[in-house]
Design a protein around this motif. Structure first.
Motif, PDB file in Angstrom:
ATOM      1  N   ILE A 169       0.875  -1.172   0.000  1.00  0.00           N
ATOM      2  CA  ILE A 169       0.000   0.000   0.000  1.00  0.00           C
ATOM      3  C   ILE A 169       0.915   1.226   0.000  1.00  0.00           C
ATOM      4  N   LEU A 170       0.904   1.963  -1.104  1.00  0.00           N
ATOM      5  CA  LEU A 170       1.797   3.105  -1.262  1.00  0.00           C
ATOM      6  C   LEU A 170       1.147   4.366  -0.712  1.00  0.00           C
ATOM      7  N   ASN A 171       1.872   5.048   0.174  1.00  0.00           N
ATOM      8  CA  ASN A 171       1.363   6.222   0.856  1.00  0.00           C
ATOM      9  C   ASN A 171       2.395   7.349   0.735  1.00  0.00           C
ATOM     10  N   ASN A 172       2.331   8.103  -0.376  1.00  0.00           N
ATOM     11  CA  ASN A 172       3.270   9.197  -0.634  1.00  0.00           C
ATOM     12  C   ASN A 172       4.721   8.720  -0.620  1.00  0.00           C
ATOM     13  N   VAL A 173       4.994   7.748  -1.465  1.00  0.00           N
ATOM     14  CA  VAL A 173       6.322   7.151  -1.583  1.00  0.00           C
ATOM     15  C   VAL A 173       7.080   7.812  -2.726  1.00  0.00           C
ATOM     16  N   GLU A 174       8.362   8.062  -2.504  1.00  0.00           N
ATOM     17  CA  GLU A 174       9.241   8.536  -3.570  1.00  0.00           C
ATOM     18  C   GLU A 174      10.536   7.733  -3.481  1.00  0.00           C
ATOM     19  N   ILE A 175      10.811   6.942  -4.529  1.00  0.00           N
ATOM     20  CA  ILE A 175      12.011   6.106  -4.553  1.00  0.00           C
ATOM     21  C   ILE A 175      12.800   6.428  -5.810  1.00  0.00           C
ATOM     22  N   THR A 176      14.082   6.698  -5.623  1.00  0.00           N
ATOM     23  CA  THR A 176      15.005   6.918  -6.734  1.00  0.00           C
ATOM     24  C   THR A 176      16.131   5.917  -6.596  1.00  0.00           C
ATOM     25  N   SER A 177      16.455   5.230  -7.695  1.00  0.00           N
ATOM     26  CA  SER A 177      17.553   4.272  -7.700  1.00  0.00           C
ATOM     27  C   SER A 177      18.398   4.488  -8.943  1.00  0.00           C
ATOM     28  N   SER A 178      19.690   4.650  -8.734  1.00  0.00           N
ATOM     29  CA  SER A 178      20.578   4.844  -9.880  1.00  0.00           C
ATOM     30  C   SER A 178      21.100   3.525 -10.432  1.00  0.00           C
ATOM     31  N   THR A 179      20.974   2.431  -9.652  1.00  0.00           N
ATOM     32  CA  THR A 179      21.578   1.166 -10.082  1.00  0.00           C
ATOM     33  C   THR A 179      20.619  -0.004 -10.218  1.00  0.00           C
ATOM     34  N   SER A 180      19.343   0.180  -9.869  1.00  0.00           N
ATOM     35  CA  SER A 180      18.400  -0.934  -9.936  1.00  0.00           C
ATOM     36  C   SER A 180      16.987  -0.387 -10.063  1.00  0.00           C
ATOM     37  N   ALA A 181      16.030  -1.286 -10.062  1.00  0.00           N
ATOM     38  CA  ALA A 181      14.626  -0.876 -10.068  1.00  0.00           C
ATOM     39  C   ALA A 181      14.288  -0.262  -8.717  1.00  0.00           C
ATOM     40  N   ALA A 182      13.455   0.772  -8.713  1.00  0.00           N
ATOM     41  CA  ALA A 182      13.033   1.394  -7.462  1.00  0.00           C
ATOM     42  C   ALA A 182      12.250   0.389  -6.611  1.00  0.00           C
ATOM     43  N   ILE A 183      11.339  -0.342  -7.245  1.00  0.00           N
ATOM     44  CA  ILE A 183      10.674  -1.483  -6.604  1.00  0.00           C
ATOM     45  C   ILE A 183      11.036  -2.703  -7.434  1.00  0.00           C
ATOM     46  N   ASN A 184      11.696  -3.653  -6.800  1.00  0.00           N
ATOM     47  CA  ASN A 184      12.188  -4.843  -7.492  1.00  0.00           C
ATOM     48  C   ASN A 184      11.517  -6.080  -6.893  1.00  0.00           C
ATOM     49  N   ILE A 185      10.586  -6.654  -7.638  1.00  0.00           N
ATOM     50  CA  ILE A 185       9.892  -7.866  -7.188  1.00  0.00           C
ATOM     51  C   ILE A 185      10.669  -9.059  -7.723  1.00  0.00           C
ATOM     52  N   MET A 186      11.508  -9.621  -6.852  1.00  0.00           N
ATOM     53  CA  MET A 186      12.389 -10.719  -7.248  1.00  0.00           C
ATOM     54  C   MET A 186      11.680 -12.067  -7.212  1.00  0.00           C
ATOM     55  N   ASP A 187      10.821 -12.266  -6.188  1.00  0.00           N
ATOM     56  CA  ASP A 187      10.136 -13.542  -6.049  1.00  0.00           C
ATOM     57  C   ASP A 187       8.931 -13.339  -5.134  1.00  0.00           C
ATOM     58  N   ALA A 188       7.838 -13.947  -5.472  1.00  0.00           N
ATOM     59  CA  ALA A 188       6.625 -13.975  -4.651  1.00  0.00           C
ATOM     60  C   ALA A 188       5.540 -14.646  -5.471  1.00  0.00           C
ATOM     61  N   LYS A 189       4.601 -15.294  -4.792  1.00  0.00           N
ATOM     62  CA  LYS A 189       3.500 -15.930  -5.505  1.00  0.00           C
ATOM     63  C   LYS A 189       2.643 -14.886  -6.202  1.00  0.00           C
ATOM     64  N   ASN A 190       2.272 -13.825  -5.466  1.00  0.00           N
ATOM     65  CA  ASN A 190       1.429 -12.778  -6.026  1.00  0.00           C
ATOM     66  C   ASN A 190       1.742 -11.482  -5.291  1.00  0.00           C
ATOM     67  N   VAL A 191       1.913 -10.400  -6.050  1.00  0.00           N
ATOM     68  CA  VAL A 191       2.143  -9.081  -5.454  1.00  0.00           C
ATOM     69  C   VAL A 191       1.103  -8.125  -6.011  1.00  0.00           C
ATOM     70  N   GLU A 192       0.420  -7.442  -5.109  1.00  0.00           N
ATOM     71  CA  GLU A 192      -0.574  -6.440  -5.484  1.00  0.00           C
ATOM     72  C   GLU A 192      -0.085  -5.089  -4.979  1.00  0.00           C
ATOM     73  N   ILE A 193      -0.114  -4.086  -5.844  1.00  0.00           N
ATOM     74  CA  ILE A 193       0.307  -2.741  -5.462  1.00  0.00           C
ATOM     75  C   ILE A 193      -0.912  -1.839  -5.478  1.00  0.00           C
ATOM     76  N   GLN A 194      -1.157  -1.187  -4.332  1.00  0.00           N
ATOM     77  CA  GLN A 194      -2.277  -0.264  -4.191  1.00  0.00           C
ATOM     78  C   GLN A 194      -1.743   1.115  -3.830  1.00  0.00           C
ATOM     79  N   THR A 195      -2.524   2.147  -4.133  1.00  0.00           N
ATOM     80  CA  THR A 195      -2.196   3.494  -3.689  1.00  0.00           C
ATOM     81  C   THR A 195      -3.338   4.006  -2.825  1.00  0.00           C
ATOM     82  N   LEU A 196      -2.989   4.766  -1.801  1.00  0.00           N
ATOM     83  CA  LEU A 196      -4.015   5.366  -0.965  1.00  0.00           C
ATOM     84  C   LEU A 196      -4.593   6.585  -1.672  1.00  0.00           C
ATOM     85  N   ALA A 197      -5.870   6.830  -1.435  1.00  0.00           N
ATOM     86  CA  ALA A 197      -6.543   7.981  -2.028  1.00  0.00           C
ATOM     87  C   ALA A 197      -5.815   9.268  -1.647  1.00  0.00           C
ATOM     88  N   GLY A 198      -5.640  10.128  -2.644  1.00  0.00           N
ATOM     89  CA  GLY A 198      -5.036  11.427  -2.394  1.00  0.00           C
ATOM     90  C   GLY A 198      -3.528  11.426  -2.280  1.00  0.00           C
TER      91      GLY A 198
END
Length: 120
Positions: A67-96
């Protein structure tokens, strides 16, 4: 959006109501690696780092909900969010909220070209 070799994604104004999170992760404390299924509320700013999801799906078959709540990620060498392994990943954002991920042009990739995006 792609400009001068920099990839950025902005997730804005989600319409999801607050959901009870199992854990809170404040990226102002540094990068984080999620290794267990569950619901995680992610907040804060991370300069030059990554949020990694690495849940061994052979041992843990639960879902990972971010659940993303005003997130800011900067990466110069990789993905900002890197899903390497998991059965299922759901990404949500909070309203506003506005959530921004930026990947620089000095990205380190493997032989298959991974990760190749700000959200991978």
């Amino acid at each position: 959006m792609l400009a001068f070799g920099i990839t950025a994604f902005v997730f804005g104004l989600g319409n999801h109501a607050a959901q009870a999170a199992d854990q809170m992760i404040d990226l102002a404390q540094g990068g984080a690696e999620i290794t267990e299924s569950g619901t995680y509320e992610i907040t804060g700013t991370l300069n030059d780092g990554s949020l990694i999801v690495n849940v061994d799906k052979d041992l843990d078959d639960g879902d990972v909900i971010l659940i993303l709540n005003n997130v800011e990620i900067t990466s110069s060498t990789s993905a900002a969010i890197n899903i390497m392994d998991a059965k299922n990943v759901e990404i949500q954002t909070l309203a506003g909220t506005e959530n921004t991920f930026t990947q620089g042009e000095a990205v380190v990739v493997d032989d298959e070209g991974n990760p190749s995006a700000a959200l991978f």
